[in-house]
Design a protein around this motif. Structure first.
Motif, PDB file in Angstrom:
ATOM      1  N   PHE A 147      42.771  35.329  42.711  1.00 11.21           N
ATOM      2  CA  PHE A 147      43.448  34.195  41.956  1.00 11.21           C
ATOM      3  C   PHE A 147      43.177  34.322  41.132  1.00 11.21           C
ATOM      4  CE2 PHE A 147      45.384  30.083  42.556  1.00 11.21           C
ATOM      5  CZ  PHE A 147      46.469  30.638  43.767  1.00 11.21           C
ATOM      6  N   ASP A 148      44.232  34.107  40.596  1.00 13.03           N
ATOM      7  CA  ASP A 148      44.520  33.765  39.402  1.00 13.03           C
ATOM      8  C   ASP A 148      44.790  31.698  38.952  1.00 13.03           C
ATOM      9  OD1 ASP A 148      45.343  33.176  36.372  1.00 13.03           O
ATOM     10  OD2 ASP A 148      46.937  34.612  36.296  1.00 13.03           O
ATOM     11  N   ARG A 175      33.194  40.035  35.477  1.00 12.82           N
ATOM     12  CA  ARG A 175      32.970  41.355  34.778  1.00 12.82           C
ATOM     13  C   ARG A 175      34.652  41.623  34.765  1.00 12.82           C
ATOM     14  NH1 ARG A 175      30.170  44.274  38.415  1.00 12.82           N
ATOM     15  NH2 ARG A 175      31.747  45.866  39.316  1.00 12.82           N
ATOM     16  N   GLY A 176      35.332  41.616  35.926  1.00 15.59           N
ATOM     17  CA  GLY A 176      36.833  42.227  36.237  1.00 15.59           C
ATOM     18  C   GLY A 176      37.613  40.595  36.274  1.00 15.59           C
ATOM     19  N   LYS A 177      36.997  39.526  36.254  1.00 15.36           N
ATOM     20  CA  LYS A 177      38.016  38.503  36.360  1.00 15.36           C
ATOM     21  C   LYS A 177      38.504  38.029  34.798  1.00 15.36           C
ATOM     22  CE  LYS A 177      35.073  35.865  39.597  1.00 15.36           C
ATOM     23  NZ  LYS A 177      34.847  34.868  39.960  1.00 15.36           N
ATOM     24  N   ARG A 178      39.947  37.497  35.089  1.00 14.34           N
ATOM     25  CA  ARG A 178      40.380  37.064  33.795  1.00 14.34           C
ATOM     26  C   ARG A 178      40.053  35.599  33.189  1.00 14.34           C
ATOM     27  NH1 ARG A 178      46.671  38.421  35.780  1.00 14.34           N
ATOM     28  NH2 ARG A 178      46.494  40.396  35.809  1.00 14.34           N
ATOM     29  N   ASP A 179      39.362  35.068  34.393  1.00 16.74           N
ATOM     30  CA  ASP A 179      39.036  33.552  33.975  1.00 16.74           C
ATOM     31  C   ASP A 179      37.439  33.513  34.867  1.00 16.74           C
ATOM     32  OD1 ASP A 179      38.665  30.856  34.490  1.00 16.74           O
ATOM     33  OD2 ASP A 179      40.171  30.517  32.684  1.00 16.74           O
ATOM     34  N   PRO A 180      36.729  32.490  34.265  1.00 14.54           N
ATOM     35  CA  PRO A 180      35.528  32.757  35.444  1.00 14.54           C
ATOM     36  C   PRO A 180      36.021  32.250  36.713  1.00 14.54           C
ATOM     37  CG  PRO A 180      35.387  32.210  32.987  1.00 14.54           C
ATOM     38  CD  PRO A 180      36.807  32.095  33.194  1.00 14.54           C
TER      39      PRO A 180
END
Length: 459
Positions: A147-148, A175-180
């Motif tokens: 979820f973004d 590693r695959g997240k846009r935001d931690p």
């Protein structure tokens, strides 16, 4: 008085106004069945059982959903450590949980869905979030979907936090997240470390759902996109309930109108939990106390008050409840009467069980002084019924043939001893009479000499 409850989203006590007149939809996050339930676990179940009982007293047609999380990182880890399939561990612990609920007279919900039985609904909800621009599949080949959080401006509104003040979500490799702080909706199957049975097919490859998406999907399936009350332990407010609300509303679902959270039961000031090693399992506690006594101990505290557990406090609660039972035994009343107005006012004020129990004690006190205790006993039974504490409720196992035979047998044995005591007193053999009295008392039975002869009750 209108029923009022404390909404943890607005942090106000609000009048309860249902979405549909005369009906109430209630969703409560149940347990992750990874280990034996302890006293802290069952508090939430007892508190929300009282809520559903009170809603029904108020005339609402209640649909009560309480889920079970039966697939989870901890379940997989503990099952591997124990050398057995994860689903076997989850099934065994679910049976232990059912026994604990039954022992404390927690009424079954309208339905108790398992997370593993609702994978298609979770996949569908995740797809909706991707289409609406609030979720994304990781580009690292892991098969994870997140979820973004920055795509949803209202993220953090339930717990009144800003995104930049939050810690990173620790539910998946970042590693695959846009935001931690983005949280997992779907977790790709890790072939090297996880059994294939713990994965399901999806558009993103085999995997399993994240924790938060489970409850959103199950609440939506059984209560619809909008429902009245969402409940659970205060420790679930963040991240679980925050994430539930964000993903549900981002998908276009209004979700819960009210949020209710019960406080912890603590030991030495810390939340009772398996990880702290200070938990007390229900079977162990029930070796020393009756289920009705443990439930009374839990009910007597307000659901939003933290409770410091001690056996001394449980002892006091058990003794207090036995006094109530002794009064009912002496009154000989079996039919419930009207609820006292003060009790109703207490329950209408955010389930004010401490004030309600105070009314219960006051009624017993007045009944003990009255020439005719019957009207007071009827009120006491009505109040106990609301709290799930009616001694004659079949849930306590007191209505079966074997239990009645046991009661009759005890009655006959005590009557025989009382006859022997009476004969000893008539012969002025007071030493024998006192010895018989002490023998009866040591068995937990109090004897009261009345003009109509001796009467006995549990101490």
């Amino acid at each position: 008085m209108t029923f009022r409850l404390y909404d943890t989203a607005t942090r106000e006590v609000r009048d309860f106004v249902p979405l549909e007149e005369g009906k109430a939809g209630l969703y409560v996050c149940g347990l992750t069945v990874q280990s034996e339930p302890h006293v802290g676990h069952v508090r939430s179940a007892v508190n929300f059982d009282v809520l559903q009982r009170w809603l029904r007293v108020k005339g609402f047609d209640v649909t009560f959903i309480r889920n079970v999380t039966d697939i989870d990182d901890k379940i997989l880890s503990k099952a591997e450590a124990q050398g057995r399939p994860w689903y076997n561990l989850a099934y065994d612990m679910k049976r232990e949980l059912d026994r604990a609920y039954a022992a404390l007279n927690v009424a079954p919900p309208t339905y108790e869905p398992l997370a593993t039985g609702h994978i298609p609904e979770m996949v569908e909800l995740i797809e909706q979030l991707i289409v609406r621009g609030h979720a994304y599949a990781a580009e690292d080949g892991s098969g994870d979907v997140y979820f973004d959080v920055r795509s949803w401006p209202s993220y953090g509104e339930l717990t009144r936090q800003g995104i930049d003040d939050m810690e990173a979500a620790g539910d998946a490799d970042p590693r695959g997240k846009r935001d931690p702080r983005d949280f997992a909706l779907w977790k790709g199957w890790k072939k090297a470390t996880e059994p294939e049975t713990a994965s399901w097919p999806s558009p993103w490859g085999r995997g399993r759902p994240g924790w938060h998406i489970e409850c959103s999907a199950m609440a939506g399936k059984y209560l619809g996109p909008a429902f009245d009350i969402h409940g659970g332990g205060v420790d679930l407010r963040f991240p679980h309930h925050e994430n539930e609300q964000a993903q549900s509303r981002a998908a276009g679902h209004p979700f819960a109108s009210y949020w209710m959270h019960n406080a912890w039961i603590t030991t030495a000031g810390e939340k009772m939990s398996k990880s702290l090693g200070n938990s007390l399992t229900i079977p162990a506690v029930l070796e020393k106390y009756r289920g009705i006594e443990l439930r009374y101990y839990v009910v007597a505290a307000h659901y939003r008050s933290h409770v410091e557990f001690s056996f001394e406090a449980l002892d006091e609660a058990a003794v207090g409840f036995r006094r109530i039972e002794s009064f009912l035994d002496r009154a000989g009343v079996t039919e419930a009467g009207e609820l006292p107005a003060a009790f109703v006012a207490a329950m209408d004020d955010d389930l004010g069980t401490p004030a309600a129990v105070a009314v219960l004690y006051d009624t017993v006190r007045e009944g003990n002084k009255a020439a005719d205790p019957a009207p007071y006993a009827g009120q006491v039974l009505a109040m106990l019924d609301v709290l799930g504490l009616h001694p004659a409720d079949p849930a306590w196992g007191g209505s079966g043939g074997d239990d009645q035979q046991l009661t009759d047998a005890v009655d006959a044995l005590v009557a025989g001893l009382l006859d022997q005591r009476a004969a000893a007193r008539a012969a002025k053999d007071f030493a024998t009479a006192d010895a018989i009295r002490d023998q009866i008392k040591s068995a937990g039975i109090e004897v009261e000499d009345t003009p109509d002869g001796p009467k006995w009750s549990l101490a």
